[in-house]
Write a protein that holds these residues in place. Sequence first.
Motif, PDB file in Angstrom:
ATOM      1  N   ASN A  49       0.838  -1.210   0.000  1.00 51.42           N
ATOM      2  CA  ASN A  49       0.000   0.000   0.000  1.00 51.42           C
ATOM      3  C   ASN A  49       0.867   1.252   0.000  1.00 51.42           C
ATOM      4  O   ASN A  49       0.526   2.253  -0.636  1.00 51.42           O
ATOM      5  CB  ASN A  49      -0.912   0.013   1.229  1.00 51.42           C
ATOM      6  CG  ASN A  49      -1.978  -1.069   1.185  1.00 51.42           C
ATOM      7  OD1 ASN A  49      -2.377  -1.509   0.113  1.00 51.42           O
ATOM      8  ND2 ASN A  49      -2.436  -1.507   2.341  1.00 51.42           N
ATOM      9  N   GLY A  50       1.985   1.192   0.732  1.00 50.96           N
ATOM     10  CA  GLY A  50       2.897   2.330   0.769  1.00 50.96           C
ATOM     11  C   GLY A  50       3.515   2.617  -0.588  1.00 50.96           C
ATOM     12  O   GLY A  50       3.594   3.779  -1.029  1.00 50.96           O
ATOM     13  N   PHE A  51       3.945   1.563  -1.289  1.00 57.18           N
ATOM     14  CA  PHE A  51       4.503   1.750  -2.626  1.00 57.18           C
ATOM     15  C   PHE A  51       3.444   2.300  -3.582  1.00 57.18           C
ATOM     16  O   PHE A  51       3.740   3.171  -4.414  1.00 57.18           O
ATOM     17  CB  PHE A  51       5.050   0.422  -3.158  1.00 57.18           C
ATOM     18  CG  PHE A  51       6.423   0.093  -2.659  1.00 57.18           C
ATOM     19  CD1 PHE A  51       7.508   0.874  -3.016  1.00 57.18           C
ATOM     20  CD2 PHE A  51       6.639  -0.988  -1.828  1.00 57.18           C
ATOM     21  CE1 PHE A  51       8.781   0.583  -2.571  1.00 57.18           C
ATOM     22  CE2 PHE A  51       7.907  -1.290  -1.358  1.00 57.18           C
ATOM     23  CZ  PHE A  51       8.986  -0.505  -1.734  1.00 57.18           C
ATOM     24  N   MET A  55       3.831   5.948  -5.517  1.00 57.55           N
ATOM     25  CA  MET A  55       3.807   6.081  -6.970  1.00 57.55           C
ATOM     26  C   MET A  55       2.692   7.005  -7.423  1.00 57.55           C
ATOM     27  O   MET A  55       2.874   7.824  -8.330  1.00 57.55           O
ATOM     28  CB  MET A  55       3.652   4.701  -7.610  1.00 57.55           C
ATOM     29  CG  MET A  55       4.926   3.875  -7.587  1.00 57.55           C
ATOM     30  SD  MET A  55       4.848   2.472  -8.709  1.00 57.55           S
ATOM     31  CE  MET A  55       3.496   1.565  -7.998  1.00 57.55           C
ATOM     32  N   LYS A  56       1.523   6.879  -6.785  1.00 56.61           N
ATOM     33  CA  LYS A  56       0.409   7.739  -7.183  1.00 56.61           C
ATOM     34  C   LYS A  56       0.717   9.201  -6.872  1.00 56.61           C
ATOM     35  O   LYS A  56       0.453  10.085  -7.694  1.00 56.61           O
ATOM     36  CB  LYS A  56      -0.869   7.304  -6.467  1.00 56.61           C
ATOM     37  CG  LYS A  56      -1.490   6.046  -7.054  1.00 56.61           C
ATOM     38  CD  LYS A  56      -2.762   5.656  -6.345  1.00 56.61           C
ATOM     39  CE  LYS A  56      -3.368   4.402  -6.988  1.00 56.61           C
ATOM     40  NZ  LYS A  56      -4.578   3.949  -6.294  1.00 56.61           N
ATOM     41  N   GLU A  57       1.286   9.457  -5.688  1.00 56.87           N
ATOM     42  CA  GLU A  57       1.580  10.840  -5.324  1.00 56.87           C
ATOM     43  C   GLU A  57       2.643  11.439  -6.228  1.00 56.87           C
ATOM     44  O   GLU A  57       2.556  12.608  -6.622  1.00 56.87           O
ATOM     45  CB  GLU A  57       2.022  10.914  -3.863  1.00 56.87           C
ATOM     46  CG  GLU A  57       0.898  10.674  -2.867  1.00 56.87           C
ATOM     47  CD  GLU A  57       1.366  10.795  -1.437  1.00 56.87           C
ATOM     48  OE1 GLU A  57       2.605  10.893  -1.230  1.00 56.87           O
ATOM     49  OE2 GLU A  57       0.519  10.791  -0.529  1.00 56.87           O
ATOM     50  N   SER A 367      13.903   5.607  -1.846  1.00 56.19           N
ATOM     51  CA  SER A 367      15.074   5.241  -1.040  1.00 56.19           C
ATOM     52  C   SER A 367      14.703   4.773   0.359  1.00 56.19           C
ATOM     53  O   SER A 367      15.584   4.419   1.131  1.00 56.19           O
ATOM     54  CB  SER A 367      16.031   6.438  -0.945  1.00 56.19           C
ATOM     55  OG  SER A 367      15.381   7.549  -0.356  1.00 56.19           O
ATOM     56  N   HIS A 368      13.414   4.780   0.697  1.00 53.14           N
ATOM     57  CA  HIS A 368      12.984   4.320   2.016  1.00 53.14           C
ATOM     58  C   HIS A 368      11.869   3.285   1.833  1.00 53.14           C
ATOM     59  O   HIS A 368      11.390   3.066   0.721  1.00 53.14           O
ATOM     60  CB  HIS A 368      12.481   5.487   2.867  1.00 53.14           C
ATOM     61  CG  HIS A 368      11.248   6.145   2.316  1.00 53.14           C
ATOM     62  ND1 HIS A 368      11.266   6.979   1.212  1.00 53.14           N
ATOM     63  CD2 HIS A 368       9.951   6.073   2.695  1.00 53.14           C
ATOM     64  CE1 HIS A 368      10.050   7.396   0.951  1.00 53.14           C
ATOM     65  NE2 HIS A 368       9.222   6.865   1.827  1.00 53.14           N
ATOM     66  N   LEU A 369      11.496   2.643   2.911  1.00 50.14           N
ATOM     67  CA  LEU A 369      10.461   1.609   2.857  1.00 50.14           C
ATOM     68  C   LEU A 369       9.139   2.215   3.319  1.00 50.14           C
ATOM     69  O   LEU A 369       8.918   2.405   4.509  1.00 50.14           O
ATOM     70  CB  LEU A 369      10.851   0.424   3.754  1.00 50.14           C
ATOM     71  CG  LEU A 369      10.069  -0.872   3.539  1.00 50.14           C
ATOM     72  CD1 LEU A 369      10.321  -1.402   2.129  1.00 50.14           C
ATOM     73  CD2 LEU A 369      10.482  -1.917   4.562  1.00 50.14           C
ATOM     74  N   PRO A 370       8.244   2.524   2.385  1.00 47.23           N
ATOM     75  CA  PRO A 370       6.968   3.145   2.778  1.00 47.23           C
ATOM     76  C   PRO A 370       5.993   2.104   3.301  1.00 47.23           C
ATOM     77  O   PRO A 370       6.049   0.934   2.934  1.00 47.23           O
ATOM     78  CB  PRO A 370       6.471   3.756   1.464  1.00 47.23           C
ATOM     79  CG  PRO A 370       7.021   2.851   0.412  1.00 47.23           C
ATOM     80  CD  PRO A 370       8.352   2.351   0.932  1.00 47.23           C
ATOM     81  N   SER A 371       5.093   2.533   4.148  1.00 46.74           N
ATOM     82  CA  SER A 371       4.092   1.619   4.703  1.00 46.74           C
ATOM     83  C   SER A 371       2.825   2.400   5.016  1.00 46.74           C
ATOM     84  O   SER A 371       2.881   3.482   5.620  1.00 46.74           O
ATOM     85  CB  SER A 371       4.622   0.945   5.975  1.00 46.74           C
ATOM     86  OG  SER A 371       3.641   0.114   6.551  1.00 46.74           O
TER      87      SER A 371
END
Length: 412
Positions: A49-51, A55-57, A367-371
């Motif tokens: 969901n974070g990725f 991408m959408k933003e 560069s970071h792990l979104p969640s």
Amino acid sequence: MPINIPLYIGLRYTRAKRRNQYISFVSGFSFLGMALGVLALITVLSVMNGFDREMKERILSVVPHGFIDREPALEDWESLAHQVEAHPQVEAAAPYIGGFALVSYARGVEGIQLQGILPEAEGRVSVIEDHMLIGSSHHLEPGEFGIVMGSLMARQLGLALGDRVTLTLPDINITPAGVYPRMRRFTLVGVFEVGAQVDQGLAMIHLDDARRLFRSQGVQGLHVRVSDIYRAAQILAEVGQQLDDSYTLRDWTQTQGSLFQAVKMEKIVISVLLSIIIAVAAFNIVSSLVLMVADKRSDIAVLRTLGLTGRQVMAIFVVQGSAVGFLGTLIGAVLGCLLALYIGPLVATIEALFDWYIFNPDVYYISHLPSVLLWQDVLTICGVALVVSVLATLYPAYRASQIEPAEALRYE
């Protein structure tokens, strides 16, 4: 005080020490598997969901939310823009001419999506100017043949501000000297970096230069920005009802939808694969209950002689197996939610301690792990885990209810 006999005995069986330690091992393994399955599903879906959000933003901040095109060309775009912007949920509209070209420089040739824009108007539908590394989109002047492109494209071609590149269109010029592809030299006046795929495939020139390059009498259409990107299709449909059939309307789900559909498909596939962990835990519940029924045959026979019905005996083992599934689901949900909420800072701390990166910023866009933890995902996962746990108890519980007291106590 009335006591629910099946619930009381089922919970007692869950806590009781077993003569056969293998039953305890299988039961503990099913509890652990259920907890790990729920934890993994919640964490992985939150990261997916974070990725998806990132991408959408990033992409939709640069890519228009909608397109209104007209063939062969739109000549009076100002009046159409005023008509479209009259819709309460359309924030802005700007003219454009789009096409594809090859851009060449000393290091090679790359294919690009080329857009002719009016920098002042485009700033109302796109935030590309906020992501400029060097130069500016406002340096695109009519007749100067300037070009703005993404950082990855500029890096691959080895470009610097002021360098001149050659654009080659998929079209030909027929001259007395022969047939030649249409080419034009452009000067790099700006480089942007959004942190998405557009950094490698998008370039912009001034609208007047695009008219001359594509030999267009007007513009191709309008870029449209709406207030709610998730209702873009509905909003454009409402706008289209006010226009005639000569216009073609598209929203971002049609132009960029394949990318987000791929992310959605990956999320579904990963969910199915990780659900196998929960399925294995459910099979372990079945195994542990089958062994438990065999171990407690004499107890079941005594309970039946004391007046318990087959349905009550069945309920005892349903309670016992469901308790293992419920406890595993609860522990997995709590740990999964905590991990999903803090996985970003946790990964950043690990990267700082060991001086290595999961996502190298020189290679990956993120560069970071979104969640992003969605409670509907948590409720769905927990609900499925609990239903599977209850279903896994039915067959062993039914076998227990069919035990005949006389047969079970014959050799006791």
